[in-house]
Design a protein around this motif. Sequence first.
Motif, PDB file in Angstrom:
ATOM      1  N   ARG A 251       0.821  -1.212   0.000  1.00  0.00           N
ATOM      2  CA  ARG A 251       0.000   0.000   0.000  1.00  0.00           C
ATOM      3  C   ARG A 251       0.851   1.257   0.000  1.00  0.00           C
ATOM      4  O   ARG A 251       0.361   2.338   0.274  1.00  0.00           O
ATOM      5  CB  ARG A 251      -0.944  -0.016   1.218  1.00  0.00           C
ATOM      6  N   HIS A 252       2.152   1.086  -0.295  1.00  0.00           N
ATOM      7  CA  HIS A 252       3.012   2.256  -0.484  1.00  0.00           C
ATOM      8  C   HIS A 252       3.738   2.086  -1.824  1.00  0.00           C
ATOM      9  O   HIS A 252       4.239   1.004  -2.119  1.00  0.00           O
ATOM     10  CB  HIS A 252       4.023   2.395   0.661  1.00  0.00           C
ATOM     11  N   PRO A 253       3.797   3.142  -2.656  1.00  0.00           N
ATOM     12  CA  PRO A 253       4.441   3.019  -3.973  1.00  0.00           C
ATOM     13  C   PRO A 253       5.881   2.514  -3.885  1.00  0.00           C
ATOM     14  O   PRO A 253       6.310   1.722  -4.728  1.00  0.00           O
ATOM     15  CB  PRO A 253       4.409   4.451  -4.512  1.00  0.00           C
ATOM     16  N   GLY A 289       7.533  17.567   2.380  1.00  0.00           N
ATOM     17  CA  GLY A 289       6.349  16.743   2.154  1.00  0.00           C
ATOM     18  C   GLY A 289       6.702  15.276   2.251  1.00  0.00           C
ATOM     19  O   GLY A 289       7.500  14.878   3.094  1.00  0.00           O
ATOM     20  N   CYS A 290       6.138  14.455   1.372  1.00  0.00           N
ATOM     21  CA  CYS A 290       6.484  13.037   1.344  1.00  0.00           C
ATOM     22  C   CYS A 290       7.891  12.920   0.779  1.00  0.00           C
ATOM     23  O   CYS A 290       8.170  13.403  -0.322  1.00  0.00           O
ATOM     24  CB  CYS A 290       5.505  12.259   0.468  1.00  0.00           C
ATOM     25  N   ARG A 291       8.770  12.239   1.511  1.00  0.00           N
ATOM     26  CA  ARG A 291      10.170  12.186   1.075  1.00  0.00           C
ATOM     27  C   ARG A 291      10.378  11.370  -0.184  1.00  0.00           C
ATOM     28  O   ARG A 291      11.427  11.432  -0.814  1.00  0.00           O
ATOM     29  CB  ARG A 291      11.038  11.644   2.211  1.00  0.00           C
ATOM     30  N   PHE A 292       9.393  10.575  -0.555  1.00  0.00           N
ATOM     31  CA  PHE A 292       9.521   9.753  -1.759  1.00  0.00           C
ATOM     32  C   PHE A 292       9.039  10.509  -3.005  1.00  0.00           C
ATOM     33  O   PHE A 292       9.193  10.025  -4.122  1.00  0.00           O
ATOM     34  CB  PHE A 292       8.732   8.448  -1.567  1.00  0.00           C
ATOM     35  N   HIS A 293       8.492  11.713  -2.832  1.00  0.00           N
ATOM     36  CA  HIS A 293       7.789  12.313  -3.962  1.00  0.00           C
ATOM     37  C   HIS A 293       8.622  12.540  -5.236  1.00  0.00           C
ATOM     38  O   HIS A 293       8.120  12.357  -6.331  1.00  0.00           O
ATOM     39  CB  HIS A 293       6.999  13.578  -3.544  1.00  0.00           C
ATOM     40  N   PRO A 294       9.960  12.879  -5.131  1.00  0.00           N
ATOM     41  CA  PRO A 294      10.679  13.088  -6.397  1.00  0.00           C
ATOM     42  C   PRO A 294      10.802  11.814  -7.245  1.00  0.00           C
ATOM     43  O   PRO A 294      11.060  11.896  -8.441  1.00  0.00           O
ATOM     44  CB  PRO A 294      12.069  13.555  -5.938  1.00  0.00           C
ATOM     45  N   ARG A 295      10.618  10.648  -6.623  1.00  0.00           N
ATOM     46  CA  ARG A 295      10.773   9.398  -7.370  1.00  0.00           C
ATOM     47  C   ARG A 295       9.439   8.687  -7.562  1.00  0.00           C
ATOM     48  O   ARG A 295       9.402   7.582  -8.099  1.00  0.00           O
ATOM     49  CB  ARG A 295      11.734   8.479  -6.612  1.00  0.00           C
ATOM     50  N   CYS A 296       8.372   9.301  -7.099  1.00  0.00           N
ATOM     51  CA  CYS A 296       7.099   8.584  -7.073  1.00  0.00           C
ATOM     52  C   CYS A 296       6.236   8.916  -8.295  1.00  0.00           C
ATOM     53  O   CYS A 296       5.941  10.076  -8.563  1.00  0.00           O
ATOM     54  CB  CYS A 296       6.323   8.939  -5.814  1.00  0.00           C
ATOM     55  N   PRO A 297       5.827   7.868  -9.028  1.00  0.00           N
ATOM     56  CA  PRO A 297       4.992   8.123 -10.208  1.00  0.00           C
ATOM     57  C   PRO A 297       3.575   8.591  -9.859  1.00  0.00           C
ATOM     58  O   PRO A 297       2.871   9.084 -10.741  1.00  0.00           O
ATOM     59  CB  PRO A 297       4.946   6.763 -10.917  1.00  0.00           C
ATOM     60  N   ARG A 302      -0.191  17.806  -3.354  1.00  0.00           N
ATOM     61  CA  ARG A 302      -0.320  17.589  -1.921  1.00  0.00           C
ATOM     62  C   ARG A 302       0.925  16.873  -1.364  1.00  0.00           C
ATOM     63  O   ARG A 302       1.442  17.239  -0.308  1.00  0.00           O
ATOM     64  CB  ARG A 302      -1.560  16.742  -1.654  1.00  0.00           C
ATOM     65  N   CYS A 303       1.413  15.850  -2.119  1.00  0.00           N
ATOM     66  CA  CYS A 303       2.577  15.074  -1.681  1.00  0.00           C
ATOM     67  C   CYS A 303       3.816  15.951  -1.544  1.00  0.00           C
ATOM     68  O   CYS A 303       4.689  15.690  -0.723  1.00  0.00           O
ATOM     69  CB  CYS A 303       2.891  13.961  -2.665  1.00  0.00           C
ATOM     70  N   ARG A 304       3.918  16.956  -2.399  1.00  0.00           N
ATOM     71  CA  ARG A 304       5.107  17.808  -2.383  1.00  0.00           C
ATOM     72  C   ARG A 304       5.115  18.765  -1.199  1.00  0.00           C
ATOM     73  O   ARG A 304       6.138  19.316  -0.852  1.00  0.00           O
ATOM     74  CB  ARG A 304       5.198  18.588  -3.704  1.00  0.00           C
ATOM     75  N   ALA A 320       2.189   5.121   4.944  1.00  0.00           N
ATOM     76  CA  ALA A 320       2.284   6.580   4.973  1.00  0.00           C
ATOM     77  C   ALA A 320       2.240   7.072   3.540  1.00  0.00           C
ATOM     78  O   ALA A 320       3.264   7.394   2.938  1.00  0.00           O
ATOM     79  CB  ALA A 320       3.587   7.005   5.654  1.00  0.00           C
ATOM     80  N   CYS A 321       1.057   7.081   2.961  1.00  0.00           N
ATOM     81  CA  CYS A 321       0.902   7.521   1.573  1.00  0.00           C
ATOM     82  C   CYS A 321      -0.490   8.113   1.391  1.00  0.00           C
ATOM     83  O   CYS A 321      -1.484   7.520   1.792  1.00  0.00           O
ATOM     84  CB  CYS A 321       1.083   6.334   0.619  1.00  0.00           C
ATOM     85  N   TRP A 322      -0.536   9.282   0.765  1.00  0.00           N
ATOM     86  CA  TRP A 322      -1.829   9.927   0.512  1.00  0.00           C
ATOM     87  C   TRP A 322      -2.653   9.153  -0.502  1.00  0.00           C
ATOM     88  O   TRP A 322      -3.862   9.232  -0.532  1.00  0.00           O
ATOM     89  CB  TRP A 322      -1.631  11.354  -0.020  1.00  0.00           C
ATOM     90  N   HIS A 323      -1.970   8.422  -1.391  1.00  0.00           N
ATOM     91  CA  HIS A 323      -2.696   7.818  -2.517  1.00  0.00           C
ATOM     92  C   HIS A 323      -2.601   6.298  -2.516  1.00  0.00           C
ATOM     93  O   HIS A 323      -2.489   5.691  -3.579  1.00  0.00           O
ATOM     94  CB  HIS A 323      -2.141   8.383  -3.830  1.00  0.00           C
ATOM     95  N   HIS A 324      -2.634   5.697  -1.328  1.00  0.00           N
ATOM     96  CA  HIS A 324      -2.451   4.244  -1.261  1.00  0.00           C
ATOM     97  C   HIS A 324      -3.544   3.482  -1.997  1.00  0.00           C
ATOM     98  O   HIS A 324      -3.353   2.351  -2.416  1.00  0.00           O
ATOM     99  CB  HIS A 324      -2.344   3.783   0.195  1.00  0.00           C
TER     100      HIS A 324
HETATM  101  S1  SF4 Z   1       1.732   9.087  -3.727  1.00  0.00           S
HETATM  102 FE1  SF4 Z   1       2.419  10.908  -2.667  1.00  0.00          FE
HETATM  103  S2  SF4 Z   1       2.383  10.342  -0.511  1.00  0.00           S
HETATM  104 FE2  SF4 Z   1       2.269   8.452  -1.654  1.00  0.00          FE
HETATM  105  S3  SF4 Z   1       4.394   7.826  -1.800  1.00  0.00           S
HETATM  106 FE3  SF4 Z   1       3.945   8.950  -3.671  1.00  0.00          FE
HETATM  107  S4  SF4 Z   1       4.601  11.005  -3.197  1.00  0.00           S
HETATM  108 FE4  SF4 Z   1       4.431   9.944  -1.240  1.00  0.00          FE
END
Ligand code: SF4
Lengths: 332, 262
Positions: A251-253, A289-297, A302-304, A320-324
């Motif tokens: 449930r996390h990218p 924001g979410c520390r994974f955001h620069p690599r997250c598709p 909001r994530c940024r 810990a993901c807004w878009h799980h």
């Molecule tokens: S969707 Fe947003 S909150 Fe979820 S991991 Fe990607 S950048 Fe983070």
Amino acid sequence: MIVEGRGTADPVLSCTDLRIEIGGNPVVDGTTLAIAAGETLALVGESGCGKSMTALGLIRLLPDAARQSGGQITLEGARIDKLSERQMNRLRGDRLAMIFQEPVASLDPLMPVGRQIAEALGRASETSSTDVDARVQDMLVRVGIDRPEVRARQYPFQLSGGMCQRVMIAMAMIRRPMLLIADEPTTALDVTIQKQILDLMSDLRRETGSAVLLITHDMGVVSESADRVAVMYAGRIVEAGAVTQVFAEPRHPYTAMLLRTIPRLDGPRKVALPAISGAVPDIRDWPQGCRFHPRCPLATDRCRIEAPPLAQVEPGHDTACWHHDRIATELT
Amino acid sequence: MTPPIVSVRDLKVHFPIRSGLLGRVTDHVRAVDGVSFDLMPGKTVAIVGESGSGKSTTGYAVMGMQEPTAGQILIDGRDRTQMSANERMATMRRLQIVFQDPASALNPRMSAAESISEPLQIHRIGTARDRRERAMELLDLVGLPHSAAGKLPREFSGGQKQRIVIARALALEPQAVICDEAVSALDVSIQSQILNLLLDLQSRLGLAYIFISHDLSVVRHIADHILVMQAGKVVEQAATDEIFNAPKDTYTRQLLEAVPKL
Ligand code: SF4
Ligand SMILES: Nc1ncnc2c1ncn2[C@@H]1O[C@H](COP(=O)(O)OP(=O)(O)OP(=O)(O)O)[C@@H](O)[C@H]1O
Ligand SMILES: Nc1ncnc2c1ncn2[C@@H]1O[C@H](COP(=O)(O)OP(=O)(O)OP(=O)(O)O)[C@@H](O)[C@H]1O
Ligand SMILES: [Mg+2]
Ligand SMILES: [Mg+2]
């Protein structure tokens, strides 16, 4: 938002909001976890995300550069983050054991390995030296080292990389600790020995009800030998839950992408593997924001801006993901 | 037919075991005990097997870092023991090795560009400026930005360090690289990046690899031919598909069965 153990009523080890800093930068940034007796919790995540620092922080063996800047650590119900160095040493001697990530560097190059294992047994054992020899050799056999009488007298440089690692494992297991922290214990080992070591760890768990914190990057090892898994990214736990749940439906990218990058025994050969582009950001400039955001598709505005908290998505499964809810459809 | 780059013939490496006060040699560890294989240009031979079965020792012997007790190692068809000092120096350029631990392979006080161009300097190749340019090309090749050039090892992650080590190994344009557990210590996402890099370099530069690893799914992905070692001996060697689809030896079968399943 708590990573709970099965028997959370009475975990062997727990920490709440653990924070560790190096040079003012938080390398471990608010970690909460608990491990029950007889349970194995796996901690996974990219190199540099803070797994070893978490482990070292838990048993208070942080390098000089690092310090615990917040949170509580509890072992068998008692706070240990306030104990004196002497009390802590005693505790490490008989309740805790750690298998370090760099076996060769952690062994004394000038001492035969058998003696190093005997010293790990410590003065706690009031046994004669022949008994100690027998126990050391028995332990060497249990970690899969043949001709233990010869090997016990050899120095680390005379052993292969994997044998040194097993000597470290023997040193940790011979005292039957309540809590075993194993940092990449099987990284240098071939699969048959790896299996033997993992079986040995589960024997120990069964016999003594030890709790095990297993740090590894091998998802196969996680799936076969851990009950729960916590996935770390840039100093934070981003997903945690039962191994079966997390692997079946991440449930996390980051977790979902991590699972895809592994070469599979039934996959195509000699072609590019799916990879997560980019690298773990430096601790000095962790993204907002979410520390994974620069690599997250799946990242959105909001994530940024806003960091997602670790929250429950189903019983015993946190992320810990807004878009799980978009992962299953968009990331497989 | 093109000759093999490396040909290993009945290689043996034995280490003495000493005991007693006088340190007399009472026995030997037969670390490598009769290993033979050929490495063809552009191909990958993997060595898998038990810990302590002699994989690294085989690699060191091929590199000339470990004296064989018996047997032959031919580089481009020439026996290493028959070579002149100059020829040996030349073969050193053709073979490179990458170890498991990138941290210990890099000098902590040298910048990435210095580490990468050091082999050129040792072999007195090009001017300082040429070497600097070559270092930049190599950074490109392994997918690191030019801004990495001036940084010290401690400023890189494990995976980035391993890229620098690989760039350095490629500085002298070798024909073959021995990778001794080169991706084992890297976490999976970086491991896949490095494996992709190795495959890419192989198809672009025609590199050959001796790939030592205990991870069978990685080996299956990258190797053309596999040697399975146990106690210094090769118990089975065959094309990758054959090893995975029709393993003949019992130890090979045990290995395949022990692979943790996802
Ligand atoms: S969707 Fe947003 S909150 Fe979820 S991991 Fe990607 S950048 Fe983070
Ligand atoms: N002694 C040290 N001094 C300064 N920084 C350090 C030190 N040890 C670790 N760090 C930094 O702390 C962060 C966390 O390191 P840690 O060793 O916990 O990572 P890890 O998750 O165990 O990675 P790996 O999978 O590579 O072992 C990293 O960014 C690392 O560069
Ligand atoms: N310098 C040495 N002196 C004595 N024995 C040695 C020496 N180097 C290696 N050996 C022995 O040779 C055998 C083969 O070691 P080697 O390092 O080649 O194993 P390996 O297959 O690479 O194992 P691993 O997977 O654990 O790295 C081992 O029994 C080891 O103890
Ligand atoms: Mg670590
Ligand atoms: Mg080795």
